[in-house]
Design a protein around this motif. Structure first.
Motif, PDB file in Angstrom:
ATOM      1  N   GLU A 190     -15.741  -8.771   4.550  1.00  0.00           N
ATOM      2  CA  GLU A 190     -15.561  -9.666   5.687  1.00  0.00           C
ATOM      3  C   GLU A 190     -16.942 -10.051   6.213  1.00  0.00           C
ATOM      4  O   GLU A 190     -17.816  -9.202   6.387  1.00  0.00           O
ATOM      5  N   ILE A 191     -17.154 -11.324   6.462  1.00  0.00           N
ATOM      6  CA  ILE A 191     -18.446 -11.797   6.942  1.00  0.00           C
ATOM      7  C   ILE A 191     -18.592 -11.466   8.425  1.00  0.00           C
ATOM      8  O   ILE A 191     -17.756 -11.816   9.240  1.00  0.00           O
ATOM      9  N   LEU A 192     -19.699 -10.768   8.744  1.00  0.00           N
ATOM     10  CA  LEU A 192     -20.000 -10.374  10.118  1.00  0.00           C
ATOM     11  C   LEU A 192     -21.054 -11.274  10.758  1.00  0.00           C
ATOM     12  O   LEU A 192     -21.113 -11.392  11.974  1.00  0.00           O
ATOM     13  N   ALA A 193     -21.893 -11.867   9.918  1.00  0.00           N
ATOM     14  CA  ALA A 193     -22.967 -12.710  10.439  1.00  0.00           C
ATOM     15  C   ALA A 193     -23.422 -13.666   9.353  1.00  0.00           C
ATOM     16  O   ALA A 193     -23.269 -13.387   8.159  1.00  0.00           O
ATOM     17  N   GLU A 194     -23.977 -14.790   9.800  1.00  0.00           N
ATOM     18  CA  GLU A 194     -24.506 -15.782   8.875  1.00  0.00           C
ATOM     19  C   GLU A 194     -25.768 -16.374   9.485  1.00  0.00           C
ATOM     20  O   GLU A 194     -25.864 -16.542  10.699  1.00  0.00           O
ATOM     21  N   ALA A 195     -26.750 -16.621   8.628  1.00  0.00           N
ATOM     22  CA  ALA A 195     -27.995 -17.239   9.079  1.00  0.00           C
ATOM     23  C   ALA A 195     -28.452 -18.222   8.012  1.00  0.00           C
ATOM     24  O   ALA A 195     -28.229 -18.004   6.820  1.00  0.00           O
ATOM     25  N   ARG A 196     -29.095 -19.286   8.466  1.00  0.00           N
ATOM     26  CA  ARG A 196     -29.601 -20.264   7.507  1.00  0.00           C
ATOM     27  C   ARG A 196     -30.789 -21.008   8.086  1.00  0.00           C
ATOM     28  O   ARG A 196     -30.964 -21.058   9.299  1.00  0.00           O
ATOM     29  N   VAL A 197     -31.579 -21.554   7.184  1.00  0.00           N
ATOM     30  CA  VAL A 197     -32.633 -22.492   7.547  1.00  0.00           C
ATOM     31  C   VAL A 197     -32.427 -23.743   6.719  1.00  0.00           C
ATOM     32  O   VAL A 197     -32.028 -23.676   5.561  1.00  0.00           O
ATOM     33  N   VAL A 198     -32.693 -24.869   7.358  1.00  0.00           N
ATOM     34  CA  VAL A 198     -32.694 -26.153   6.672  1.00  0.00           C
ATOM     35  C   VAL A 198     -34.139 -26.640   6.720  1.00  0.00           C
ATOM     36  O   VAL A 198     -34.709 -26.816   7.799  1.00  0.00           O
ATOM     37  N   VAL A 199     -34.721 -26.801   5.541  1.00  0.00           N
ATOM     38  CA  VAL A 199     -36.142 -27.102   5.424  1.00  0.00           C
ATOM     39  C   VAL A 199     -36.375 -28.606   5.294  1.00  0.00           C
ATOM     40  O   VAL A 199     -35.722 -29.271   4.492  1.00  0.00           O
ATOM     41  N   ASP A 200     -37.298 -29.095   6.087  1.00  0.00           N
ATOM     42  CA  ASP A 200     -37.783 -30.467   5.976  1.00  0.00           C
ATOM     43  C   ASP A 200     -39.178 -30.364   5.366  1.00  0.00           C
ATOM     44  O   ASP A 200     -40.161 -30.135   6.068  1.00  0.00           O
ATOM     45  N   CYS A 231     -39.069 -18.839   5.012  1.00  0.00           N
ATOM     46  CA  CYS A 231     -39.842 -20.020   5.390  1.00  0.00           C
ATOM     47  C   CYS A 231     -41.299 -19.881   4.961  1.00  0.00           C
ATOM     48  O   CYS A 231     -41.891 -20.838   4.447  1.00  0.00           O
ATOM     49  N   ARG A 232     -41.880 -18.723   5.155  1.00  0.00           N
ATOM     50  CA  ARG A 232     -43.263 -18.515   4.719  1.00  0.00           C
ATOM     51  C   ARG A 232     -43.377 -18.673   3.205  1.00  0.00           C
ATOM     52  O   ARG A 232     -44.317 -19.293   2.713  1.00  0.00           O
ATOM     53  N   HIS A 233     -42.404 -18.122   2.491  1.00  0.00           N
ATOM     54  CA  HIS A 233     -42.384 -18.227   1.031  1.00  0.00           C
ATOM     55  C   HIS A 233     -42.327 -19.688   0.583  1.00  0.00           C
ATOM     56  O   HIS A 233     -42.919 -20.061  -0.426  1.00  0.00           O
ATOM     57  N   ARG A 234     -41.635 -20.522   1.343  1.00  0.00           N
ATOM     58  CA  ARG A 234     -41.483 -21.944   1.010  1.00  0.00           C
ATOM     59  C   ARG A 234     -42.625 -22.801   1.546  1.00  0.00           C
ATOM     60  O   ARG A 234     -42.621 -24.008   1.372  1.00  0.00           O
ATOM     61  N   GLY A 235     -43.582 -22.196   2.224  1.00  0.00           N
ATOM     62  CA  GLY A 235     -44.719 -22.951   2.734  1.00  0.00           C
ATOM     63  C   GLY A 235     -44.452 -23.699   4.021  1.00  0.00           C
ATOM     64  O   GLY A 235     -45.192 -24.630   4.366  1.00  0.00           O
ATOM     65  N   VAL A 236     -43.435 -23.297   4.750  1.00  0.00           N
ATOM     66  CA  VAL A 236     -43.089 -23.937   6.020  1.00  0.00           C
ATOM     67  C   VAL A 236     -44.099 -23.493   7.082  1.00  0.00           C
ATOM     68  O   VAL A 236     -44.483 -22.330   7.125  1.00  0.00           O
ATOM     69  N   SER A 237     -44.524 -24.416   7.935  1.00  0.00           N
ATOM     70  CA  SER A 237     -45.506 -24.074   8.965  1.00  0.00           C
ATOM     71  C   SER A 237     -44.877 -23.740  10.317  1.00  0.00           C
ATOM     72  O   SER A 237     -45.529 -23.133  11.161  1.00  0.00           O
ATOM     73  N   GLU A 238     -43.609 -24.124  10.508  1.00  0.00           N
ATOM     74  CA  GLU A 238     -42.947 -23.824  11.781  1.00  0.00           C
ATOM     75  C   GLU A 238     -41.445 -23.712  11.572  1.00  0.00           C
ATOM     76  O   GLU A 238     -40.845 -24.514  10.859  1.00  0.00           O
ATOM     77  N   ILE A 239     -40.853 -22.707  12.225  1.00  0.00           N
ATOM     78  CA  ILE A 239     -39.399 -22.549  12.242  1.00  0.00           C
ATOM     79  C   ILE A 239     -38.942 -22.771  13.682  1.00  0.00           C
ATOM     80  O   ILE A 239     -39.607 -22.320  14.617  1.00  0.00           O
ATOM     81  N   TRP A 240     -37.850 -23.489  13.844  1.00  0.00           N
ATOM     82  CA  TRP A 240     -37.366 -23.789  15.186  1.00  0.00           C
ATOM     83  C   TRP A 240     -35.843 -23.787  15.209  1.00  0.00           C
ATOM     84  O   TRP A 240     -35.187 -23.902  14.178  1.00  0.00           O
ATOM     85  N   GLY A 241     -35.301 -23.658  16.419  1.00  0.00           N
ATOM     86  CA  GLY A 241     -33.860 -23.734  16.596  1.00  0.00           C
ATOM     87  C   GLY A 241     -33.522 -24.028  18.041  1.00  0.00           C
ATOM     88  O   GLY A 241     -34.292 -23.702  18.948  1.00  0.00           O
ATOM     89  N   ASP A 242     -32.370 -24.631  18.253  1.00  0.00           N
ATOM     90  CA  ASP A 242     -31.862 -24.895  19.592  1.00  0.00           C
ATOM     91  C   ASP A 242     -30.863 -23.805  19.945  1.00  0.00           C
ATOM     92  O   ASP A 242     -30.000 -23.448  19.128  1.00  0.00           O
ATOM     93  N   ILE A 243     -30.987 -23.285  21.163  1.00  0.00           N
ATOM     94  CA  ILE A 243     -30.174 -22.159  21.620  1.00  0.00           C
ATOM     95  C   ILE A 243     -29.551 -22.532  22.959  1.00  0.00           C
ATOM     96  O   ILE A 243     -30.242 -23.084  23.835  1.00  0.00           O
TER      97      ILE A 243
END
Length: 127
Positions: free
Chosen positions: A38-48, A81-93
């Motif tokens: 049973e899934i208890l949590a999910e997380a994702r990033v969408v990379v630009d 994100c670091r592995h993919r070379g992303v310089s900033e991670i953000w989210g709306d809360i």
């Protein structure tokens, strides 16, 4: 409330979008119960890639908040994100989502009000 509004059922097209991720743009992780998966949590990033930014989203079952699940998932998202070379991670809360706001503050994210909607806080972390 993962999408900032309640759903009584998940439309098929939305389910497809959540399940059929494009690994070039999206990384998604789930936490499951060992016995029945049973899934208890999910997380994702969408990379630009063009902007070197990634938007994060995390949802944790209410019964599993406060035990480190979101922290572990956020740590994994940051690593990805670091592995993919992303310089900033953000989210709306949502401004009343105290557990997530506390988590991002603890992890060093900057927080700022959304000028167009005071019910949303933007959290960002330079990588």
């Amino acid at each position: 409330m993962r999408l900032f509004y309640s759903l009584s059922e998940l439309p098929l097209e939305m389910a497809r979008q959540l399940c059929d991720v494009n690994p070039e743009r999206v990384a998604a992780f789930v936490v499951t119960k060992p016995r029945d998966a049973e899934i208890l949590a999910e997380a994702r990033v969408v990379v630009d890639r063009s902007a070197a930014l990634a938007e994060f989203a995390i949802i944790v079952d209410a019964e599993w908040t406060g035990v480190g699940v979101a922290h572990s998932l956020m740590t994994r998202l940051i690593h990805e994100c670091r592995h993919r070379g992303v310089s900033e991670i953000w989210g709306d809360i949502l401004a009343d989502n105290r557990p997530m706001l506390d988590l991002v503050q603890h992890m060093g994210f900057e927080r700022g009000a959304n000028p167009g909607d005071h019910s949303i806080i933007r959290a960002s972390l330079a990588l």
